[in-house]
Scaffold this motif. Structure first.
Motif, PDB file in Angstrom:
ATOM      1  N   LEU A  71       0.835  -1.197   0.000  1.00 52.91           N
ATOM      2  CA  LEU A  71       0.000   0.000   0.000  1.00 52.91           C
ATOM      3  C   LEU A  71       0.875   1.254   0.000  1.00 52.91           C
ATOM      4  O   LEU A  71       0.541   2.247  -0.636  1.00 52.91           O
ATOM      5  CB  LEU A  71      -0.919  -0.034   1.226  1.00 52.91           C
ATOM      6  N   MET A  72       2.003   1.203   0.681  1.00 53.46           N
ATOM      7  CA  MET A  72       2.933   2.338   0.684  1.00 53.46           C
ATOM      8  C   MET A  72       3.432   2.619  -0.727  1.00 53.46           C
ATOM      9  O   MET A  72       3.449   3.764  -1.183  1.00 53.46           O
ATOM     10  CB  MET A  72       4.110   2.057   1.630  1.00 53.46           C
ATOM     11  N   GLN A  73       3.840   1.565  -1.441  1.00 52.03           N
ATOM     12  CA  GLN A  73       4.360   1.765  -2.794  1.00 52.03           C
ATOM     13  C   GLN A  73       3.280   2.318  -3.711  1.00 52.03           C
ATOM     14  O   GLN A  73       3.548   3.185  -4.553  1.00 52.03           O
ATOM     15  CB  GLN A  73       4.905   0.440  -3.345  1.00 52.03           C
ATOM     16  N   VAL A  81       5.007   9.042   3.300  1.00 51.06           N
ATOM     17  CA  VAL A  81       6.402   9.338   2.975  1.00 51.06           C
ATOM     18  C   VAL A  81       7.158   8.061   2.616  1.00 51.06           C
ATOM     19  O   VAL A  81       7.777   7.967   1.561  1.00 51.06           O
ATOM     20  CB  VAL A  81       7.087  10.078   4.151  1.00 51.06           C
ATOM     21  N   GLY A  82       7.139   7.091   3.491  1.00 51.75           N
ATOM     22  CA  GLY A  82       7.836   5.834   3.203  1.00 51.75           C
ATOM     23  C   GLY A  82       9.342   5.980   3.185  1.00 51.75           C
ATOM     24  O   GLY A  82      10.026   5.437   2.316  1.00 51.75           O
ATOM     25  N   GLU A  83       9.856   6.678   4.179  1.00 49.75           N
ATOM     26  CA  GLU A  83      11.281   7.043   4.204  1.00 49.75           C
ATOM     27  C   GLU A  83      12.220   5.846   4.170  1.00 49.75           C
ATOM     28  O   GLU A  83      13.284   5.901   3.552  1.00 49.75           O
ATOM     29  CB  GLU A  83      11.539   7.869   5.469  1.00 49.75           C
ATOM     30  N   CYS A  84      11.852   4.752   4.809  1.00 50.48           N
ATOM     31  CA  CYS A  84      12.768   3.599   4.878  1.00 50.48           C
ATOM     32  C   CYS A  84      12.588   2.649   3.694  1.00 50.48           C
ATOM     33  O   CYS A  84      13.268   1.627   3.610  1.00 50.48           O
ATOM     34  CB  CYS A  84      12.595   2.847   6.191  1.00 50.48           C
ATOM     35  N   GLY A  85      11.685   2.964   2.805  1.00 49.65           N
ATOM     36  CA  GLY A  85      11.508   2.141   1.624  1.00 49.65           C
ATOM     37  C   GLY A  85      10.696   0.881   1.867  1.00 49.65           C
ATOM     38  O   GLY A  85      10.625   0.005   1.008  1.00 49.65           O
ATOM     39  N   CYS A 126       9.915  -1.333   7.447  1.00 49.35           N
ATOM     40  CA  CYS A 126       9.264  -1.277   8.766  1.00 49.35           C
ATOM     41  C   CYS A 126      10.166  -0.654   9.825  1.00 49.35           C
ATOM     42  O   CYS A 126      10.245  -1.128  10.940  1.00 49.35           O
ATOM     43  CB  CYS A 126       8.806  -2.679   9.193  1.00 49.35           C
ATOM     44  N   SER A 127      10.868   0.416   9.452  1.00 52.35           N
ATOM     45  CA  SER A 127      11.793   1.009  10.417  1.00 52.35           C
ATOM     46  C   SER A 127      11.685   2.525  10.532  1.00 52.35           C
ATOM     47  O   SER A 127      12.526   3.146  11.183  1.00 52.35           O
ATOM     48  CB  SER A 127      13.239   0.624  10.063  1.00 52.35           C
ATOM     49  N   CYS A 128      10.666   3.130   9.906  1.00 52.24           N
ATOM     50  CA  CYS A 128      10.603   4.604   9.986  1.00 52.24           C
ATOM     51  C   CYS A 128       9.245   5.118  10.483  1.00 52.24           C
ATOM     52  O   CYS A 128       9.172   6.212  11.016  1.00 52.24           O
ATOM     53  CB  CYS A 128      10.929   5.232   8.632  1.00 52.24           C
ATOM     54  N   ALA A 129       8.203   4.373  10.278  1.00 54.47           N
ATOM     55  CA  ALA A 129       6.837   4.773  10.665  1.00 54.47           C
ATOM     56  C   ALA A 129       6.388   6.063   9.990  1.00 54.47           C
ATOM     57  O   ALA A 129       5.572   6.793  10.544  1.00 54.47           O
ATOM     58  CB  ALA A 129       6.690   4.869  12.183  1.00 54.47           C
ATOM     59  N   THR A 130       6.917   6.346   8.801  1.00 52.02           N
ATOM     60  CA  THR A 130       6.442   7.524   8.056  1.00 52.02           C
ATOM     61  C   THR A 130       5.448   7.119   6.959  1.00 52.02           C
ATOM     62  O   THR A 130       5.250   7.846   5.995  1.00 52.02           O
ATOM     63  CB  THR A 130       7.607   8.312   7.424  1.00 52.02           C
ATOM     64  N   CYS A 131       4.841   5.977   7.151  1.00 51.05           N
ATOM     65  CA  CYS A 131       3.834   5.521   6.190  1.00 51.05           C
ATOM     66  C   CYS A 131       2.552   5.145   6.926  1.00 51.05           C
ATOM     67  O   CYS A 131       1.746   4.377   6.409  1.00 51.05           O
ATOM     68  CB  CYS A 131       4.356   4.334   5.385  1.00 51.05           C
ATOM     69  N   VAL A 132       2.413   5.679   8.136  1.00 54.10           N
ATOM     70  CA  VAL A 132       1.258   5.266   8.941  1.00 54.10           C
ATOM     71  C   VAL A 132      -0.040   5.796   8.339  1.00 54.10           C
ATOM     72  O   VAL A 132      -0.099   6.903   7.794  1.00 54.10           O
ATOM     73  CB  VAL A 132       1.437   5.715  10.416  1.00 54.10           C
ATOM     74  N   ARG A 136      -2.166   1.488  10.838  1.00 52.96           N
ATOM     75  CA  ARG A 136      -1.297   0.485  10.205  1.00 52.96           C
ATOM     76  C   ARG A 136      -0.160   1.197   9.498  1.00 52.96           C
ATOM     77  O   ARG A 136      -0.261   2.378   9.175  1.00 52.96           O
ATOM     78  CB  ARG A 136      -2.082  -0.326   9.147  1.00 52.96           C
ATOM     79  N   LEU A 137       0.900   0.449   9.245  1.00 52.87           N
ATOM     80  CA  LEU A 137       1.969   0.950   8.389  1.00 52.87           C
ATOM     81  C   LEU A 137       1.658   0.484   6.973  1.00 52.87           C
ATOM     82  O   LEU A 137       1.528  -0.722   6.723  1.00 52.87           O
ATOM     83  CB  LEU A 137       3.330   0.417   8.848  1.00 52.87           C
ATOM     84  N   CYS A 138       1.539   1.442   6.071  1.00 56.18           N
ATOM     85  CA  CYS A 138       1.166   1.111   4.680  1.00 56.18           C
ATOM     86  C   CYS A 138       2.127   0.116   4.049  1.00 56.18           C
ATOM     87  O   CYS A 138       1.722  -0.692   3.215  1.00 56.18           O
ATOM     88  CB  CYS A 138       1.165   2.370   3.817  1.00 56.18           C
ATOM     89  N   CYS A 139       3.393   0.181   4.455  1.00 56.98           N
ATOM     90  CA  CYS A 139       4.383  -0.692   3.814  1.00 56.98           C
ATOM     91  C   CYS A 139       4.212  -2.147   4.211  1.00 56.98           C
ATOM     92  O   CYS A 139       4.784  -3.035   3.567  1.00 56.98           O
ATOM     93  CB  CYS A 139       5.803  -0.219   4.115  1.00 56.98           C
ATOM     94  N   GLN A 140       3.436  -2.392   5.263  1.00 54.97           N
ATOM     95  CA  GLN A 140       3.258  -3.764   5.736  1.00 54.97           C
ATOM     96  C   GLN A 140       1.961  -4.381   5.237  1.00 54.97           C
ATOM     97  O   GLN A 140       1.596  -5.482   5.632  1.00 54.97           O
ATOM     98  CB  GLN A 140       3.329  -3.791   7.261  1.00 54.97           C
TER      99      GLN A 140
HETATM  100  S1  FES Z   1       7.989   2.886   4.870  1.00 58.66           S
HETATM  101 FE1  FES Z   1       9.138   2.933   6.700  1.00 58.66          FE
HETATM  102  S2  FES Z   1       7.889   1.914   8.128  1.00 58.66           S
HETATM  103 FE2  FES Z   1       6.731   1.898   6.295  1.00 58.66          FE
END
Ligand code: FES
Length: 106
Positions: A24-26, A37-41, A44-50, A83-87
């Protein structure tokens, strides 16, 4: 392709199309959705995709694992269904998935 609906902090909805199998983040980043934002790509290490999953969808997603739950505690945005979009890996049955976004990820 499936439709995903992002609702920003002003309640403005933007519908994008996404390929099942991507996160979902992508999908958000690929469509220049402001608020993800999705800073960590996606590691699951930045929480900028909440995001906040719309209540209608909250029970239809795989629940967060322990790492995601821990990261959510440090996220700037709080929502009953955070949720974190990247997950969240998009599937065909996620057509119409609706999520709410914060004004800022920082
Ligand atoms: S993109 Fe970094 S935690 Fe989701």
């Amino acid at each position: 392709m499936i439709d995903i609906v992002f609702i920003d902090h002003l309640q403005q909805a933007t519908t994008v199309q996404a390929e099942p199998g991507v996160s979902l983040m992508q999908a958000a980043v690929d469509n220049q959705i402001v608020g993800v934002v999705g800073e960590c790509g996606g590691s699951c290490s930045c929480a900028t995709c909440v995001c906040g999953v719309d209540p209608a969808w909250a029970d239809r997603l795989t629940p967060p694992d322990a790492l995601e739950s821990a990261m959510l505690e440090s996220a700037a945005f709080s929502h009953p269904n955070s949720r974190l979009c990247c997950q969240i890996t998009l599937r065909e049955d996620h057509h119409g998935l609706t999520v709410h976004l914060p004004e800022s990820q920082f």
